[in-house]
Design an enzyme around this catalytic site. Structure first.
Site, short mmCIF file in Angstrom:
data_model
loop_
_atom_site.label_atom_id
_atom_site.label_comp_id
_atom_site.label_asym_id
_atom_site.label_seq_id
_atom_site.Cartn_x
_atom_site.Cartn_y
_atom_site.Cartn_z
N LYS A 13 0.83 -1.21 0.00
CA LYS A 13 0.00 0.00 0.00
C LYS A 13 0.87 1.26 0.00
O LYS A 13 0.65 2.17 -0.80
CB LYS A 13 -0.90 0.04 1.26
CG LYS A 13 -1.82 -1.15 1.40
CD LYS A 13 -2.68 -1.05 2.65
CE LYS A 13 -1.92 -1.07 3.96
NZ LYS A 13 -1.22 -2.32 4.27
N ARG A 88 -9.33 1.11 9.04
CA ARG A 88 -8.87 -0.24 9.33
C ARG A 88 -9.87 -1.03 10.14
O ARG A 88 -9.62 -2.18 10.47
CB ARG A 88 -7.60 -0.13 10.15
CG ARG A 88 -6.36 -0.64 9.46
CD ARG A 88 -5.27 -0.41 10.47
NE ARG A 88 -4.08 -1.10 10.16
CZ ARG A 88 -3.07 -0.58 9.47
NH1 ARG A 88 -3.16 0.61 8.95
NH2 ARG A 88 -1.98 -1.28 9.31
N ARG A 122 12.07 -5.53 4.59
CA ARG A 122 11.75 -4.10 4.42
C ARG A 122 12.68 -3.21 5.26
O ARG A 122 12.99 -3.51 6.40
CB ARG A 122 10.30 -3.83 4.85
CG ARG A 122 10.00 -2.33 4.84
CD ARG A 122 8.55 -2.02 4.89
NE ARG A 122 7.88 -2.53 6.05
CZ ARG A 122 6.58 -2.40 6.26
NH1 ARG A 122 5.83 -1.82 5.35
NH2 ARG A 122 6.04 -2.89 7.34
N ARG A 153 11.64 -1.70 10.82
CA ARG A 153 10.58 -1.38 11.77
C ARG A 153 10.48 -2.47 12.83
O ARG A 153 10.56 -3.65 12.50
CB ARG A 153 9.24 -1.25 11.04
CG ARG A 153 9.03 0.10 10.43
CD ARG A 153 7.85 0.20 9.51
NE ARG A 153 6.62 -0.45 9.93
CZ ARG A 153 5.48 -0.38 9.25
NH1 ARG A 153 5.42 0.32 8.13
NH2 ARG A 153 4.41 -1.01 9.67
N ARG A 164 0.01 -9.11 13.33
CA ARG A 164 -0.60 -8.09 12.45
C ARG A 164 -1.50 -8.74 11.40
O ARG A 164 -2.54 -8.20 11.06
CB ARG A 164 0.50 -7.26 11.78
CG ARG A 164 1.17 -6.29 12.76
CD ARG A 164 2.48 -5.76 12.22
NE ARG A 164 2.34 -4.97 11.01
CZ ARG A 164 3.34 -4.72 10.18
NH1 ARG A 164 4.55 -5.18 10.43
NH2 ARG A 164 3.14 -3.99 9.11
P1 AP5 Z 1 4.94 -1.59 1.77
O1 AP5 Z 1 4.58 -0.71 0.62
O2 AP5 Z 1 5.72 -0.98 2.88
O3 AP5 Z 1 3.62 -2.31 2.33
P2 AP5 Z 1 2.40 -1.74 3.13
O4 AP5 Z 1 1.19 -2.44 2.63
O5 AP5 Z 1 2.39 -0.25 3.15
O6 AP5 Z 1 2.78 -2.34 4.55
P3 AP5 Z 1 2.72 -1.77 6.01
O7 AP5 Z 1 3.39 -2.81 6.87
O8 AP5 Z 1 3.26 -0.37 6.10
O9 AP5 Z 1 1.21 -1.76 6.27
P4 AP5 Z 1 0.55 -1.81 7.58
O10 AP5 Z 1 -0.82 -1.52 7.12
O11 AP5 Z 1 0.71 -3.01 8.42
O12 AP5 Z 1 1.36 -0.71 8.44
P5 AP5 Z 1 1.06 0.80 8.78
O13 AP5 Z 1 2.32 1.54 8.71
O14 AP5 Z 1 -0.13 1.31 8.05
O15 AP5 Z 1 5.70 -2.86 1.17
C1 AP5 Z 1 6.25 -3.84 2.02
C2 AP5 Z 1 7.66 -4.28 1.52
O16 AP5 Z 1 7.49 -4.93 0.27
C3 AP5 Z 1 8.62 -3.12 1.28
O17 AP5 Z 1 9.91 -3.54 1.64
C4 AP5 Z 1 8.54 -2.88 -0.22
O18 AP5 Z 1 9.75 -2.35 -0.74
C5 AP5 Z 1 8.29 -4.29 -0.73
N1 AP5 Z 1 7.48 -4.32 -1.94
C6 AP5 Z 1 6.36 -3.63 -2.18
N2 AP5 Z 1 5.88 -3.97 -3.41
C7 AP5 Z 1 6.71 -4.91 -3.89
C8 AP5 Z 1 6.76 -5.66 -5.09
N3 AP5 Z 1 5.85 -5.56 -6.04
N4 AP5 Z 1 7.76 -6.54 -5.26
C9 AP5 Z 1 8.69 -6.70 -4.30
N5 AP5 Z 1 8.71 -6.02 -3.14
C10 AP5 Z 1 7.73 -5.13 -2.95
O19 AP5 Z 1 0.59 0.64 10.32
C11 AP5 Z 1 1.50 0.25 11.33
C12 AP5 Z 1 0.76 0.18 12.66
O20 AP5 Z 1 0.21 1.48 12.97
C13 AP5 Z 1 -0.45 -0.76 12.70
O21 AP5 Z 1 -0.07 -2.10 12.98
C14 AP5 Z 1 -1.27 -0.12 13.84
O22 AP5 Z 1 -0.73 -0.45 15.10
C15 AP5 Z 1 -1.06 1.36 13.60
N6 AP5 Z 1 -2.09 1.94 12.72
C16 AP5 Z 1 -1.90 2.50 11.48
N7 AP5 Z 1 -3.07 2.90 10.96
C17 AP5 Z 1 -4.02 2.58 11.87
C18 AP5 Z 1 -5.43 2.70 11.89
N8 AP5 Z 1 -6.10 3.25 10.85
N9 AP5 Z 1 -6.09 2.25 12.98
C19 AP5 Z 1 -5.45 1.72 14.04
N10 AP5 Z 1 -4.11 1.54 14.08
C20 AP5 Z 1 -3.41 1.98 13.01
#
Ligand code: AP5
Length: 210
Positions: A13, A88, A122, A153, A164
């Site tokens: 994402k 979420r 990552r 991270r 997660r």
């Molecule tokens: P990446 O693009 O980083 O993936 P992502 O889907 O953004 O993953 P996240 O782990 O950031 O999502 P998340 O939703 O768990 O975390 P968030 O920060 O929102 O890609 C992943 C890896 O793959 C990278 O290394 C990238 O380079 C690689 N990659 C991507 N595409 C590729 C491809 N095609 N081929 C090869 N490699 C590829 O949230 C973190 C925490 O914050 C949550 O757990 C929660 O505690 C809190 N939080 C955030 N938002 C909320 C909310 N709305 N409500 C409650 N808690 C929240």
């Protein structure tokens, strides 16, 4: 266009949102990035979010709803935005519907096995939010955008990733149905070996930008 990027942790994402932001000129609004910045700055909200994030749990709805509501008032959101990681939970989606009109909820789908591998490799820049994977860094450990040292991270530790994924299945996956029933859902199926650029081409096509 007002977009939501849905999908499990590690589906891509953030990576897709950053490419689209550069391409379409609309901001990426990542609740995860905003919470991590608050943690880094040591604000009260950041300190209270830390224990949820590092355990792979969700931060309470009222905290993230408030952050997003404020952020969407900013001038740079006038022509559209990409919500990355929000909503979420169903209560977050219901709250969002009170203060925003969403055009598309894009579900980025990927298998758990690929996710576990991706998150293990990552590396992120805590200064500018850029995301990398060790497979394409060629041993480098600094950000190509701003020169900051890249870090892993804490919530990318294998046990936390498992939690997660479980939290995603229980609390976030129901949003796929929620947005399908509203006629707003589009899905991009990411092939396990597809490159970032190949997946991004699919995202553009699905959004009618190709
Ligand atoms: P990446 O693009 O980083 O993936 P992502 O889907 O953004 O993953 P996240 O782990 O950031 O999502 P998340 O939703 O768990 O975390 P968030 O920060 O929102 O890609 C992943 C890896 O793959 C990278 O290394 C990238 O380079 C690689 N990659 C991507 N595409 C590729 C491809 N095609 N081929 C090869 N490699 C590829 O949230 C973190 C925490 O914050 C949550 O757990 C929660 O505690 C809190 N939080 C955030 N938002 C909320 C909310 N709305 N409500 C409650 N808690 C929240």
């Amino acid at each position: 266009m007002n977009l939501i990027f849905l999908g499990p942790p590690g589906a891509g994402k953030g990576t897709m949102a950053q490419l689209l932001m550069a391409d379409a000129g609309i901001p990426q609004i990542s609740t995860g990035d905003m919470l991590r910045q608050a943690m880094k700055a040591g604000t009260e909200m950041g300190l209270s979010a830390k224990r949820y994030i590092e355990a792979g749990e969700l931060v309470p709805d009222e905290v993230v709803i408030g952050i997003v509501k404020d952020r969407l008032q900013a001038e740079d959101c006038k022509n559209g935005y990409i919500l990355d990681g929000f909503p979420r939970t169903v209560p977050q989606a219901e709250a969002l519907a009170q203060f925003a009109k969403i055009d598309v909820a894009l579900n980025i789908a990927l298998d758990d096995e690929v996710i576990i591998n991706r998150l293990g490799g990552r590396r992120v820049c805590l200064k500018c939010g850029a995301t990398y994977h060790t497979s394409t860094l060629n041993g480098k450990d600094t950000c190509a955008n701003c020169g900051e040292k890249l870090v892993q991270r804490k919530d990318d530790a294998p046990e936390t990733v498992k939690n997660r994924l479980a939290v995603y299945a229980a609390q976030t996956a129901p949003l796929i149905d929620y947005y399908a029933k509203k006629g707003l859902l589009k899905t991009v199926e990411c092939a396990p070996k597809a490159t970032v650029q190949e997946n991004y081409a699919k995202v553009r096509e699905t959004l009618g930008m190709a």
